[in-house]
Design a protein around this motif. Sequence first.
Motif, PDB file in Angstrom:
ATOM      1  N   LEU A   1     -19.978  -3.829  26.565  1.00  0.00           N
ATOM      2  CA  LEU A   1     -20.225  -4.303  25.202  1.00  0.00           C
ATOM      3  C   LEU A   1     -21.547  -3.772  24.671  1.00  0.00           C
ATOM      4  CD1 LEU A   1     -19.659  -6.075  22.733  1.00  0.00           C
ATOM      5  CD2 LEU A   1     -20.664  -7.997  23.988  1.00  0.00           C
ATOM      6  N   ALA A   2     -22.598  -3.885  25.489  1.00  0.00           N
ATOM      7  CA  ALA A   2     -23.914  -3.438  25.040  1.00  0.00           C
ATOM      8  C   ALA A   2     -23.928  -1.930  24.788  1.00  0.00           C
ATOM      9  CB  ALA A   2     -24.968  -3.808  26.077  1.00  0.00           C
ATOM     10  N   LEU A   3     -23.337  -1.174  25.688  1.00  0.00           N
ATOM     11  CA  LEU A   3     -23.337   0.279  25.536  1.00  0.00           C
ATOM     12  C   LEU A   3     -22.506   0.735  24.342  1.00  0.00           C
ATOM     13  CD1 LEU A   3     -23.123   1.459  29.249  1.00  0.00           C
ATOM     14  CD2 LEU A   3     -24.889   2.113  27.617  1.00  0.00           C
ATOM     15  N   ARG A   4     -21.336   0.133  24.177  1.00  0.00           N
ATOM     16  CA  ARG A   4     -20.491   0.586  23.064  1.00  0.00           C
ATOM     17  C   ARG A   4     -21.073   0.170  21.720  1.00  0.00           C
ATOM     18  NH1 ARG A   4     -17.317  -3.433  20.856  1.00  0.00           N
ATOM     19  NH2 ARG A   4     -16.606  -5.142  22.187  1.00  0.00           N
ATOM     20  N   GLN A   5     -21.739  -0.981  21.658  1.00  0.00           N
ATOM     21  CA  GLN A   5     -22.393  -1.366  20.408  1.00  0.00           C
ATOM     22  C   GLN A   5     -23.493  -0.364  20.059  1.00  0.00           C
ATOM     23  OE1 GLN A   5     -20.716  -3.325  18.607  1.00  0.00           O
ATOM     24  NE2 GLN A   5     -21.595  -5.379  18.703  1.00  0.00           N
ATOM     25  N   ASP A   6     -24.219   0.090  21.073  1.00  0.00           N
ATOM     26  CA  ASP A   6     -25.309   1.024  20.852  1.00  0.00           C
ATOM     27  C   ASP A   6     -24.785   2.410  20.498  1.00  0.00           C
ATOM     28  OD1 ASP A   6     -28.251   1.382  20.993  1.00  0.00           O
ATOM     29  OD2 ASP A   6     -27.716   2.865  22.513  1.00  0.00           O
ATOM     30  N   ALA A   7     -23.608   2.781  21.023  1.00  0.00           N
ATOM     31  CA  ALA A   7     -23.076   4.124  20.828  1.00  0.00           C
ATOM     32  C   ALA A   7     -22.191   4.249  19.594  1.00  0.00           C
ATOM     33  CB  ALA A   7     -22.276   4.550  22.066  1.00  0.00           C
ATOM     34  N   THR A   8     -21.865   3.122  18.944  1.00  0.00           N
ATOM     35  CA  THR A   8     -20.896   3.133  17.846  1.00  0.00           C
ATOM     36  C   THR A   8     -21.589   2.937  16.504  1.00  0.00           C
ATOM     37  OG1 THR A   8     -19.256   2.146  19.327  1.00  0.00           O
ATOM     38  CG2 THR A   8     -18.768   2.094  16.976  1.00  0.00           C
ATOM     39  N   PRO A   9     -21.321   3.796  15.521  1.00  0.00           N
ATOM     40  CA  PRO A   9     -21.866   3.588  14.170  1.00  0.00           C
ATOM     41  C   PRO A   9     -21.396   2.254  13.591  1.00  0.00           C
ATOM     42  CG  PRO A   9     -20.954   5.804  14.390  1.00  0.00           C
ATOM     43  CD  PRO A   9     -20.546   5.036  15.620  1.00  0.00           C
ATOM     44  N   GLU A  10     -22.205   1.679  12.721  1.00  0.00           N
ATOM     45  CA  GLU A  10     -21.922   0.362  12.153  1.00  0.00           C
ATOM     46  C   GLU A  10     -20.534   0.281  11.540  1.00  0.00           C
ATOM     47  OE1 GLU A  10     -22.127  -3.469  10.953  1.00  0.00           O
ATOM     48  OE2 GLU A  10     -23.624  -2.441  12.180  1.00  0.00           O
ATOM     49  N   GLU A  11     -20.130   1.320  10.805  1.00  0.00           N
ATOM     50  CA  GLU A  11     -18.853   1.262  10.089  1.00  0.00           C
ATOM     51  C   GLU A  11     -17.646   1.338  11.005  1.00  0.00           C
ATOM     52  OE1 GLU A  11     -20.325   5.593   9.873  1.00  0.00           O
ATOM     53  OE2 GLU A  11     -21.155   3.546   9.809  1.00  0.00           O
ATOM     54  N   PHE A  12     -17.857   1.646  12.287  1.00  0.00           N
ATOM     55  CA  PHE A  12     -16.742   1.740  13.229  1.00  0.00           C
ATOM     56  C   PHE A  12     -16.709   0.589  14.232  1.00  0.00           C
ATOM     57  CE2 PHE A  12     -16.832   6.144  11.838  1.00  0.00           C
ATOM     58  CZ  PHE A  12     -15.493   6.490  11.840  1.00  0.00           C
ATOM     59  N   ARG A  13     -17.675  -0.294  14.212  1.00  0.00           N
ATOM     60  CA  ARG A  13     -17.806  -1.273  15.294  1.00  0.00           C
ATOM     61  C   ARG A  13     -16.629  -2.232  15.385  1.00  0.00           C
ATOM     62  NH1 ARG A  13     -24.330  -2.556  15.257  1.00  0.00           N
ATOM     63  NH2 ARG A  13     -24.909  -0.628  16.325  1.00  0.00           N
ATOM     64  N   GLY A  14     -16.092  -2.635  14.239  1.00  0.00           N
ATOM     65  CA  GLY A  14     -14.943  -3.540  14.294  1.00  0.00           C
ATOM     66  C   GLY A  14     -13.745  -2.899  14.954  1.00  0.00           C
ATOM     67  N   ARG A  15     -13.432  -1.669  14.562  1.00  0.00           N
ATOM     68  CA  ARG A  15     -12.256  -0.989  15.106  1.00  0.00           C
ATOM     69  C   ARG A  15     -12.456  -0.578  16.554  1.00  0.00           C
ATOM     70  NH1 ARG A  15     -12.005   3.086  10.259  1.00  0.00           N
ATOM     71  NH2 ARG A  15     -14.081   2.181   9.955  1.00  0.00           N
ATOM     72  N   VAL A  16     -13.654  -0.091  16.886  1.00  0.00           N
ATOM     73  CA  VAL A  16     -13.918   0.265  18.279  1.00  0.00           C
ATOM     74  C   VAL A  16     -13.869  -0.983  19.157  1.00  0.00           C
ATOM     75  CG1 VAL A  16     -15.705   1.122  19.865  1.00  0.00           C
ATOM     76  CG2 VAL A  16     -15.220   2.352  17.748  1.00  0.00           C
ATOM     77  N   GLY A  17     -14.393  -2.099  18.635  1.00  0.00           N
ATOM     78  CA  GLY A  17     -14.296  -3.354  19.383  1.00  0.00           C
ATOM     79  C   GLY A  17     -12.861  -3.761  19.625  1.00  0.00           C
ATOM     80  N   SER A  18     -11.978  -3.571  18.634  1.00  0.00           N
ATOM     81  CA  SER A  18     -10.562  -3.894  18.809  1.00  0.00           C
ATOM     82  C   SER A  18      -9.915  -3.015  19.872  1.00  0.00           C
ATOM     83  CB  SER A  18      -9.815  -3.716  17.475  1.00  0.00           C
ATOM     84  OG  SER A  18     -10.260  -4.643  16.524  1.00  0.00           O
ATOM     85  N   VAL A  19     -10.308  -1.729  19.909  1.00  0.00           N
ATOM     86  CA  VAL A  19      -9.771  -0.832  20.930  1.00  0.00           C
ATOM     87  C   VAL A  19     -10.143  -1.323  22.321  1.00  0.00           C
ATOM     88  CG1 VAL A  19      -9.903   1.500  21.905  1.00  0.00           C
ATOM     89  CG2 VAL A  19      -9.730   1.197  19.430  1.00  0.00           C
ATOM     90  N   PHE A  20     -11.398  -1.718  22.506  1.00  0.00           N
ATOM     91  CA  PHE A  20     -11.829  -2.175  23.830  1.00  0.00           C
ATOM     92  C   PHE A  20     -11.230  -3.533  24.178  1.00  0.00           C
ATOM     93  CE2 PHE A  20     -14.758   1.302  23.727  1.00  0.00           C
ATOM     94  CZ  PHE A  20     -15.015   1.588  25.067  1.00  0.00           C
ATOM     95  N   ARG A  21     -11.027  -4.411  23.186  1.00  0.00           N
ATOM     96  CA  ARG A  21     -10.347  -5.677  23.478  1.00  0.00           C
ATOM     97  C   ARG A  21      -8.924  -5.409  23.942  1.00  0.00           C
ATOM     98  NH1 ARG A  21     -13.227  -7.718  18.963  1.00  0.00           N
ATOM     99  NH2 ARG A  21     -11.493  -7.241  17.579  1.00  0.00           N
ATOM    100  N   LEU A  22      -8.288  -4.430  23.319  1.00  0.00           N
ATOM    101  CA  LEU A  22      -6.936  -4.055  23.737  1.00  0.00           C
ATOM    102  C   LEU A  22      -6.946  -3.566  25.179  1.00  0.00           C
ATOM    103  CD1 LEU A  22      -4.344  -2.042  21.736  1.00  0.00           C
ATOM    104  CD2 LEU A  22      -4.929  -1.300  24.023  1.00  0.00           C
ATOM    105  N   LEU A  23      -7.911  -2.702  25.518  1.00  0.00           N
ATOM    106  CA  LEU A  23      -7.978  -2.157  26.870  1.00  0.00           C
ATOM    107  C   LEU A  23      -8.318  -3.227  27.907  1.00  0.00           C
ATOM    108  CD1 LEU A  23      -9.901   1.185  26.187  1.00  0.00           C
ATOM    109  CD2 LEU A  23      -7.434   0.852  26.407  1.00  0.00           C
TER     110      LEU A  23
END
Length: 438
Positions: free
Chosen positions: A345-367
Amino acid sequence: MTETPDQSDTSNGPSRRLGRPFWFLWSGMSLSNLGDGVALIALPWVTSQLYPDPLAVSAVAAAGRLPWLVFSLPVGVMLDRVSRLTVLQLANYTRIGLWALIAVLLLTGHATLPVLVVVAFTMGATEVLFDTGAEAYLPTVVHRDGLATGYGHLRASEIVAGDFAGRPIGGALLGFGMAVPFAVTALSTSVIAGLLAYLRRVAPSDRPDRTGTVERSHVLADLAAGLGMVWRERVLRTLAEASVLISVLFGGMLGIQVLYAQVVLGTDAFALAVLLTVSAGGAVVGSQLAGRVLVGARVAPGLLGCLVCFAASTAGLGFTGHYWLAVVLFAVAAGAVAFFNVGVLALRQDATPEEFRGRVGSVFRLLQWGLSAVGMLLGGAAAQVAEAYWDESTALRLPFLVAGVAYGAYLLLFGFRLYRDTARHHGQTQRPTDERSD
């Protein structure tokens, strides 16, 4: 435009103070998580009593997780387009009906395996809606300066109510009859309806702004963009690969956990509840320890070390038949998974632009949640096939041994890449703390 907590007057106290609407939301979430905890032990236990074979038990367990695989991405988009409070209310009304229905079916002897699978799947779907919706709804009732505190309280209630309280209560209620946990949970879930109705009256409107940038025609494009971001960013792709493996392997263990506890460890319902509660304690310790350990240059070795602990503890569960040793090993495995998830969670939040965080978070919740359903089915199927060649106790140990060996092999083959990519990302993102997003 309707006033939101971000714009409201905070003269009555610090902006971080959580007002009455938040505590009604928190109470609803706590009762919801309590019901989830009861179901987590009651539904697999009932299935094991009515249909005592690994594939049946794992099928019901997997059905409860499958909605995270199916609905995580579309629910994330939907919650940006409709009233989140309405979603919470619809999910809660569905839960009340399902809890009451399964109680009646158990009392009348009509709880067949297909019915249990459908109930588990529908309950999982309402969990996706309610839990994801509550997190998305929180900014409506909490000022932006209090969001971190609010999310912290919601996470704490998820663990305390769902794991520490719900599981032992579910185990105790099973002692009064298989239908009792579901009937009691239907009553407690009815209280949530009143709490949400109160929020409807006093909280600001959360109707989406139709003049915003989100358009219905762009749903698929938004989903594709989120998936593309995970694939293009090396550290995100590496973390996603590790998440897939740990989700499937840990799911394979959880799918037959009830039968493993009954056959290999010789537990009753209350002893199983104790095992699950201690495992939850391990998850709490792991998540808290991650916040202290995964700092600066310790991120890469910390993630690698927790995966070594996961591989060793799961392999140990494949060999032991001692109850208390198994309790400790389950706690270590759960702690390692929680530690890893916090790091991801910490790494992906740091690596993901603000406008993509919701969708990237959904991808990781799916995984992390959705693919565990696949693991549960695979674990049950593996144990079922193994029973044709070995005794039941040995067959139920197989998914644990496979998990330990598989992750050990992953660490030998790809552990350096995980270490390299996470360390490289840390080296590339050295900047003042106040420039980073939470």
